[in-house]
Write an enzyme that holds these catalytic residues in place. Structure first.
Site, PDB file in Angstrom:
ATOM      1  CB  SER A 135      -0.887   0.000   1.250  1.00  0.00           C
ATOM      2  OG  SER A 135      -1.541   1.235   1.441  1.00  0.00           O
ATOM      3  CE1 TYR A 148      -4.309  -2.364   4.828  1.00  0.00           C
ATOM      4  CE2 TYR A 148      -3.713  -0.052   4.619  1.00  0.00           C
ATOM      5  CZ  TYR A 148      -3.979  -1.271   4.038  1.00  0.00           C
ATOM      6  OH  TYR A 148      -3.905  -1.403   2.678  1.00  0.00           O
TER       7      TYR A 148
END
Length: 250
Positions: A135, A148
């Site tokens: 990400s 996360y």
């Protein structure tokens, strides 16, 4: 016929990967907990010229992870795509601690375990590719998605290290680092996305970078700029900026 295994294959970027691989006539092992969706996707794969098999498991469980590792040991893969994952949005003290542990399992432990399962076979053959879905959060501390962001930072660093270790072996490991993407991710995490990229384009760029043997790829100019912030801003400034951006996005 080359063989690919894709986790999180039932929707979003995972499904987009499957469709691209079907066009390249792969035999695709579809892994997700949503088995009915996988069966429908497998039918589409066959219509596009590929073949597919369904492995319906929940990778947040030991039983599910063991089943996929055993499948890899019995059926060697040429391409492993570790795409399965999810996020939690909100102040850390207010998110579900059990869900956080499941997220860490799926985002960190699963890709490491499956990579370790596939690597010995690839090294013996002298060929193979691993694509890890990370990400833009891999590059930044992410207040309100602290756990996360940390899991994706792990994946990026793990991938870059493996890429260097395996140089010259015929095996490459690549991290795909997308930003907002058209998928179920944000809805499941509990926040609103802004200007998401099409999942098909994210998957296309990830697969291309994997085929080229690049260590990582960031799809989209805006996402590249976001990931570059640590180069230009002091870390406290950068973290406050990200906190402002992620605050109150429900």
């Amino acid at each position: 016929m080359p063989v690919a295994l894709v986790t999180g294959a039932s929707s979003g970027i995972g499904e987009a990967f499957v469709r691209l691989l079907a066009e390249k006539s792969y035999h695709i092992i579809l892994v997700s907990r949503r088995e009915e969706r996988l069966r429908l996707l497998a039918e589409g794969v066959e219509q596009m010229g590929g073949t597919a098999e369904v492995v319906g498991v929940d990778l947040t469980t030991e039983e599910g992870l063991t089943r996929v590792k055993e499948h890899i040991s019995w059926h060697p893969v040429d391409l492993l795509i570790n795409n399965a994952g999810f996020g939690l949005y909100g102040p850390t003290s207010e998110t579900d601690p059990q869900k956080e542990q499941e997220m860490i399992q799926l985002n960190v432990r699963v890709p490491v375990a499956l990579t370790r399962a596939a690597l010995p076979q690839m090294i013996e053959r002298g060929s193979g590719r691993v694509l890890q879905v990370a990400s833009t959060s891999s590059f930044l501390p992410v207040p309100y998605m602290a756990g996360y962001g940390a899991t994706k930072a792990f994946i990026l660093h793990y991938t870059e290290a493996l890429h260097a270790e395996l140089k010259g072996s015929g095996i490459t490991v690549t991290a795909l680092c997308p930003g907002s993407t058209e998928s179920e991710f944000a809805e499941r995490a509990g926040f609103k996305q802004q200007h998401p990229m099409p999942a098909a384009e994210v998957a296309r760029q990830g697969l291309l970078a994997c085929e080229q043997g690049r260590p990582f790829v960031i799809p989209g100019t805006a996402n590249w700029f976001t990931a570059s912030l640590p180069r230009f801003l002091p870390r406290p400034w950068m973290t406050r900026l990200v906190a402002h951006f992620f605050n109150d996005r429900t």
